[in-house]
Write a protein that holds these residues in place. Structure first.
Motif, PDB file in Angstrom:
ATOM      1  N   LYS A 230       5.663  12.526   2.813  1.00 37.49           N
ATOM      2  CA  LYS A 230       6.843  11.389   2.602  1.00 37.49           C
ATOM      3  C   LYS A 230       6.579  10.810   1.090  1.00 37.49           C
ATOM      4  O   LYS A 230       7.381  10.465   0.386  1.00 37.49           O
ATOM      5  CB  LYS A 230       6.493  10.223   3.466  1.00 37.49           C
ATOM      6  CG  LYS A 230       7.456   8.894   3.469  1.00 37.49           C
ATOM      7  CD  LYS A 230       8.617   9.353   3.440  1.00 37.49           C
ATOM      8  CE  LYS A 230       9.724   7.918   3.450  1.00 37.49           C
ATOM      9  NZ  LYS A 230      11.028   8.417   3.561  1.00 37.49           N
TER      10      LYS A 230
ATOM     11  N   GLY B 285       2.288  11.795   5.992  1.00 40.00           N
ATOM     12  CA  GLY B 285       2.250  10.463   5.042  1.00 40.00           C
ATOM     13  C   GLY B 285       2.360  10.992   3.507  1.00 40.00           C
ATOM     14  O   GLY B 285       2.839  10.436   2.692  1.00 40.00           O
TER      15      GLY B 285
ATOM     16  N   THR C  63      -0.885  13.959  10.693  1.00 34.78           N
ATOM     17  CA  THR C  63      -0.505  12.832  10.468  1.00 34.78           C
ATOM     18  C   THR C  63      -0.523  12.295   8.896  1.00 34.78           C
ATOM     19  O   THR C  63       0.253  11.721   8.307  1.00 34.78           O
ATOM     20  CB  THR C  63      -0.926  11.602  11.336  1.00 34.78           C
ATOM     21  OG1 THR C  63      -0.780  12.096  12.910  1.00 34.78           O
ATOM     22  CG2 THR C  63      -0.417  10.269  11.294  1.00 34.78           C
TER      23      THR C  63
ATOM     24  N   SER D 223      -6.900   1.143   4.011  1.00 32.21           N
ATOM     25  CA  SER D 223      -5.409   1.449   4.715  1.00 32.21           C
ATOM     26  C   SER D 223      -5.375   0.606   6.197  1.00 32.21           C
ATOM     27  O   SER D 223      -4.572   0.912   6.720  1.00 32.21           O
ATOM     28  CB  SER D 223      -5.464   2.823   5.041  1.00 32.21           C
ATOM     29  OG  SER D 223      -6.438   3.525   5.715  1.00 32.21           O
TER      30      SER D 223
ATOM     31  N   ASN E 222       8.367  10.634  12.572  1.00 36.07           N
ATOM     32  CA  ASN E 222       8.001  10.868  11.137  1.00 36.07           C
ATOM     33  C   ASN E 222       6.766  11.984  11.170  1.00 36.07           C
ATOM     34  O   ASN E 222       6.591  12.588  10.262  1.00 36.07           O
ATOM     35  CB  ASN E 222       7.324   9.599  10.475  1.00 36.07           C
ATOM     36  CG  ASN E 222       8.509   8.674  10.275  1.00 36.07           C
ATOM     37  OD1 ASN E 222       9.160   8.694   9.283  1.00 36.07           O
ATOM     38  ND2 ASN E 222       8.442   7.478  10.997  1.00 36.07           N
TER      39      ASN E 222
ATOM     40  N   TYR F 126      -1.483   8.012   8.237  1.00 28.88           N
ATOM     41  CA  TYR F 126       0.083   8.170   7.748  1.00 28.88           C
ATOM     42  C   TYR F 126      -0.030   7.447   6.535  1.00 28.88           C
ATOM     43  O   TYR F 126       0.308   7.787   5.539  1.00 28.88           O
ATOM     44  CB  TYR F 126       1.306   7.870   8.832  1.00 28.88           C
ATOM     45  CG  TYR F 126       2.483   8.078   8.067  1.00 28.88           C
ATOM     46  CD1 TYR F 126       3.115   9.278   8.393  1.00 28.88           C
ATOM     47  CD2 TYR F 126       3.159   7.298   7.510  1.00 28.88           C
ATOM     48  CE1 TYR F 126       4.459   9.607   7.859  1.00 28.88           C
ATOM     49  CE2 TYR F 126       4.383   7.183   6.870  1.00 28.88           C
ATOM     50  CZ  TYR F 126       5.114   8.568   7.075  1.00 28.88           C
ATOM     51  OH  TYR F 126       6.206   8.950   6.615  1.00 28.88           O
ATOM     52  N   ASP F 127      -0.361   6.144   6.781  1.00 34.05           N
ATOM     53  CA  ASP F 127      -0.238   5.131   5.499  1.00 34.05           C
ATOM     54  C   ASP F 127      -1.231   5.602   4.650  1.00 34.05           C
ATOM     55  O   ASP F 127      -1.028   5.493   3.316  1.00 34.05           O
ATOM     56  CB  ASP F 127      -0.674   3.675   6.129  1.00 34.05           C
ATOM     57  CG  ASP F 127       0.040   3.073   6.997  1.00 34.05           C
ATOM     58  OD1 ASP F 127       1.312   3.561   7.134  1.00 34.05           O
ATOM     59  OD2 ASP F 127       0.022   1.862   7.527  1.00 34.05           O
TER      60      ASP F 127
ATOM     61  N   TYR G 118       0.089   8.248   2.448  1.00 33.05           N
ATOM     62  CA  TYR G 118       1.364   7.923   1.548  1.00 33.05           C
ATOM     63  C   TYR G 118       0.751   7.241   0.299  1.00 33.05           C
ATOM     64  O   TYR G 118       1.043   7.184  -0.774  1.00 33.05           O
ATOM     65  CB  TYR G 118       2.407   6.996   2.337  1.00 33.05           C
ATOM     66  CG  TYR G 118       3.470   6.506   1.445  1.00 33.05           C
ATOM     67  CD1 TYR G 118       4.669   7.356   1.521  1.00 33.05           C
ATOM     68  CD2 TYR G 118       3.242   5.416   0.908  1.00 33.05           C
ATOM     69  CE1 TYR G 118       5.685   6.883   0.979  1.00 33.05           C
ATOM     70  CE2 TYR G 118       4.545   4.977   0.224  1.00 33.05           C
ATOM     71  CZ  TYR G 118       5.813   5.739   0.269  1.00 33.05           C
ATOM     72  OH  TYR G 118       6.717   5.166  -0.372  1.00 33.05           O
TER      73      TYR G 118
END
Length: 322
Positions: free
Chosen positions: A54, A51, A47, A293, A313, A268-269, A272
Motif C-alpha cells: 500500500k 502495508g 499483513t 507503530s 486490505n 499493517y501500519d 506502511y
C-alpha cells in the motif's frame, strides 16, 4: 569564431546537454526500495507485506518484497542482502533473522549511502537509519497487565515462547514478567513451544499436566497462543490466553467468544510506515531513530472492524475468519 573552435563548442554543448538530460531522467525515476522479510507465509508477514505494498502504491515507489524460504533461512537472507546490494536500491527495509550476522552486510550498504531501515525486529545496529515497529517491552508489560486482570495474587501462569535468541521475544518476556510479578502472580515455568524440534501442542499439554494449577498463559506469538487455546478447549478448561500479534486466528477467537481480549502489534501500519520513512531517508529528510507503530487492545467490541479491515486490505476474503 574560428572554424576549429566550432566542433569544440559543439562537443561542450552536447556534453552539458547530456548531463542535464540524465539529471532530469534520474529525477523522474521512481525511488527503488527493496524489502527483505523473514518469510512470506504467515498471517503476520502477509499483513506487513500488504502495508508495504500500500505504501509503494501511495508514494509511487518502484518496490519489491522478498524473503528466504524456511530452509537455512539465516544464510539465505544474508545471501539475498548481498544480491540486493548489487541491484543498487535507493533504500533497504529489513526484518533481520540474525542481527549480528547481518551487520557486516549492512555496513556495505552504509558505504554506498543506502539507508537501512529495521522493521518489526530491531537489529540494534548503531548506524541503522531507523527502527519501525512495536515497543516490544511495552507490549509485554501490557500483556502482563491484561493477564493479571483475570487473576488473583498468588495465581500461577506460564510463559511459552518461540525462541530466546532475539531481542523482540526477550523484550516481550521481560515486560510480561515485570507486570505479572508486580501483581503477585507466580510464573511457574518458561518453556519453548514452537520450533522445528518441538510441537507447541505437545509442549502445552505437558505443561498443563505438570502444572495443573495454571490459571493463565502468555505466548510470545499468536501461533503458540492459538495452540494453547486448542489444548485448553480440548481439556474443557477455562484459562485465559494472551497473544501479542492480533492475527486472523486470534481475531476469530475473539469474535467467537473463545477469548475475551488479545493484543495487536499493528503489522499493517508498521509496513506502511516503513515505506514512508524510507522515502524520507532517500530524500535526505530527517528520520527519527525509532518509529513506534503502537499496540492495540482487541476485544469483542472492536474485533469486527479489524476483521473487516483485514478482509479488505490483506486477505481479500471473509472465509479466512470462518
Amino acid at each position: 569564431m574560428k572554424k576549429w573552435m566550432v566542433p569544440l563548442v559543439f562537443m561542450v554543448f552536447l556534453t552539458v546537454a547530456i548531463g542535464i538530460t540524465a539529471k532530469f531522467l534520474k529525477r523522474d525515476e521512481k525511488p527503488k526500495i527493496v524489502v527483505v522479510l523473514q518469510e512470506l507465509n504467515t498471517d503476520l508477514s502477509k499483513t506487513i507485506k500488504a502495508g508495504i505494498e500500500k505504501g509503494f502504491a501511495d508514494f509511487d515507489i518502484d518496490g519489491k518484497v522478498i524473503a528466504p524460504d524456511s530452509q537455512d533461512s539465516e544464510s539465505k537472507q544474508i545471501a539475498m542482502l548481498k544480491d540486493v546490494l548489487k541491484q543498487k536500491p535507493d533504500a533497504l527495509i529489513i526484518i533481520p533473522i540474525q542481527s549480528a550476522a547481518s551487520i557486516p552486510v549492512f555496513k556495505e550498504y552504509q558505504k554506498r549511502n543506502i539507508p537501512v531501515l529495521m522493521l518489526y525486529q530491531d537489529a540494534r545496529w548503531k548506524d541503522q537509519t531507523t527502527f519501525i515497529g512495536t515497543d516490544h517491552l511495552r507490549l509485554g508489560k501490557i500483556a502482563g497487565e491484561l493477564l493479571s486482570s483475570f487473576l488473583q495474587p498468588g495465581d500461577q501462569v506460564v510463559i511459552i515462547h518461540d525462541t530466546k535468541t532475539n531481542a523482540t521475544v526477550n523484550d516481550r518476556i521481560m515486560g510480561a514478567k515485570e507486570t505479572l510479578e508486580n501483581g503477585g502472580i507466580e510464573i511457574v515455568t518458561e518453556q519453548m513451544g514452537d520450533d522445528e524440534s518441538r510441537n507447541a501442542k505437545v509442549v502445552i499439554s505437558n505443561i498443563l499436566q505438570t502444572y495443573p494449577n495454571i490459571r493463565g498463559v502468555f505466548a510470545t506469538n499468536d501461533n503458540i497462543a492459538l495452540e494453547a487455546l486448542k489444548v485448553i478447549e480440548e481439556k474443557e478448561l477455562k484459562i485465559p490466553v494472551v497473544g501479542p500479534d492480533g492475527t486472523s486466528g486470534m481475531l476469530k477467537a475473539i469474535e467467537e467468544g473463545k477469548l475475551n481480549v488479545t493484543l495487536a502489534s499493528n503489522p499493517y501500519d508498521m509496513g506502511y510506515l516503513s515505506v514512508e520513512q524510507a522515502l524520507k531517508a532517500i530524500k535526505g529528510e530527517h528520520v527519527d531513530k525509532r518509529i513506534d507503530s503502537g499496540v492495540d487492545i482487541v476485544t469483542k467490541d472492536n474485533a469486527k472492524s479489524r476483521i473487516d479491515f483485514y478482509t479488505k486490505n490483506v486477505f481479500y476474503k471473509r472465509e479466512i475468519f470462518k
